[in-house]
Design an enzyme around this catalytic site. Structure first.
Site, PDB file in Angstrom:
ATOM      1  N   GLU A   1      40.952  34.358  42.659  1.00 22.26           N
ATOM      2  CA  GLU A   1      40.979  33.691  41.245  1.00 22.26           C
ATOM      3  C   GLU A   1      39.883  32.721  41.475  1.00 22.26           C
ATOM      4  O   GLU A   1      39.288  32.235  40.558  1.00 22.26           O
ATOM      5  CB  GLU A   1      42.299  32.780  41.312  1.00 22.26           C
ATOM      6  CG  GLU A   1      43.371  33.865  41.096  1.00 22.26           C
ATOM      7  CD  GLU A   1      43.414  34.758  39.657  1.00 22.26           C
ATOM      8  OE1 GLU A   1      42.615  34.124  38.676  1.00 22.26           O
ATOM      9  OE2 GLU A   1      44.101  35.623  39.571  1.00 22.26           O
TER      10      GLU A   1
ATOM     11  N   GLU B   1      38.199  27.614  34.980  1.00 22.50           N
ATOM     12  CA  GLU B   1      37.950  28.780  34.361  1.00 22.50           C
ATOM     13  C   GLU B   1      36.391  28.993  33.917  1.00 22.50           C
ATOM     14  O   GLU B   1      35.917  27.976  32.854  1.00 22.50           O
ATOM     15  CB  GLU B   1      38.810  29.458  33.646  1.00 22.50           C
ATOM     16  CG  GLU B   1      38.435  30.873  32.909  1.00 22.50           C
ATOM     17  CD  GLU B   1      39.451  31.155  31.693  1.00 22.50           C
ATOM     18  OE1 GLU B   1      39.346  32.286  30.874  1.00 22.50           O
ATOM     19  OE2 GLU B   1      40.580  30.299  31.430  1.00 22.50           O
TER      20      GLU B   1
END
Length: 273
Positions: free
Chosen positions: A136, A145
């Site tokens: 991730e 992100e």
């Protein structure tokens, strides 16, 4: 660079929320259940494992399995942690943010992490957690992100956790926590305002790790006995499992088997989804 996992962070299916909202056993949000029903982690009443299992707030909650005597800090050594983060470029924001110390401090709130079942089970769980975190975040490179602010992670059907229109609930932290229906309860459990100050997950490294451990113990740990593949499904199944993206599934499996090797444990069966 693991752009898929980062640009498409954890997507939690809202099926559970919908089922809870319309289930015949559901009485009301925020509980007020009768004495024979459990108040779930989402604030609904019922008597199945979804209500009385992990996160059950009150009522005849199911007893969790006993913890073993494993010392997670003796498994997650500085050498093991450095073996992950040292692979990130020096320019990565996460290099000055994530640390073993922050992880261990966050772990104090989650004493059952890596301590269920046998010693080998503990090692497999730890390997699985760090495999997903590696994927991730790109070996702890990314805190947020990529292009996250441009994306909408507000589920307006999750009325118990209303979105602040001036905030974004995109992926942040070791497990890239996403969506208002995760930021809300995570904040309540940990002690920060997840709905109005979600950026805390990207500015406080201990809280950041706590959100990852909160998500893990509530959503992933209950299925880990089914194999590593079940943990993939719990984290990003909608975008990766059942042939949706076999490349990212295999990437996660590679990290997991490598970490199992480092920790001296067999990875077990059912590795994919």
């Amino acid at each position: 660079m693991l752009t898929h996992a980062i640009s498409k962070p954890i997507i939690i299916l809202t099926i559970l929320l919908v089922l809870q909202a319309f289930s015949s056993t559901t009485k009301a949000q925020n509980c007020g259940c009768s004495s024979d029903l459990c108040c779930s982690q989402f604030g609904f009443c019922g008597n199945t494992s979804d209500y009385c299992g992990v996160g059950c707030q009150q009522g005849p909650c199911f007893a969790p399995p006993p913890a073993n005597g494993v010392s997670v800090d003796e498994i997650v050594t500085q050498e093991f942690f450095n073996g992950i983060i040292d692979q990130a470029e020096s320019s990565c924001a996460g290099k000055g943010f994530y640390s073993r110390g922050a992880f261990l401090e966050a772990l104090e709130l989650y004493s059952r992490f890596g301590r269920i079942g046998s010693v080998d089970d503990s090692r497999r769980e730890i390997a699985a957690f760090f495999a997903h975190v590696t994927h991730e975040t790109g070996h702890f490179c990314y805190i947020e992100e990529i292009n996250g602010p441009s994306k909408d992670y507000c589920d307006e059907n999750a009325t118990q956790y209303p979105c602040n229109p001036n905030k974004g609930y995109y992926g942040r932290g070791p497990i890239q926590l996403s969506w208002n229906f995760n930021y809300g309860p995570a904040g309540t459990a940990i002690g920060f305002d997840g709905l109005n100050v979600p950026e805390t997950v990207a500015t406080d490294p201990v809280i950041s790790f706590k959100t990852a451990l909160w998500y893990w113990t509530n959503r992933v740990q209950p299925v880990i006995s089914q194999g590593f593949g079940a943990t993939i499904r719990a984290i990003n199944g909608a975008l990766e499992c059942d042939g949706a993206n076999s490349a990212t599934v295999q990437a996660r499996v590679r990290y997991y088997t490598d970490y199992c090797r480092q920790l001296g444990v067999d990875p077990g069966n059912n590795l994919t989804c």
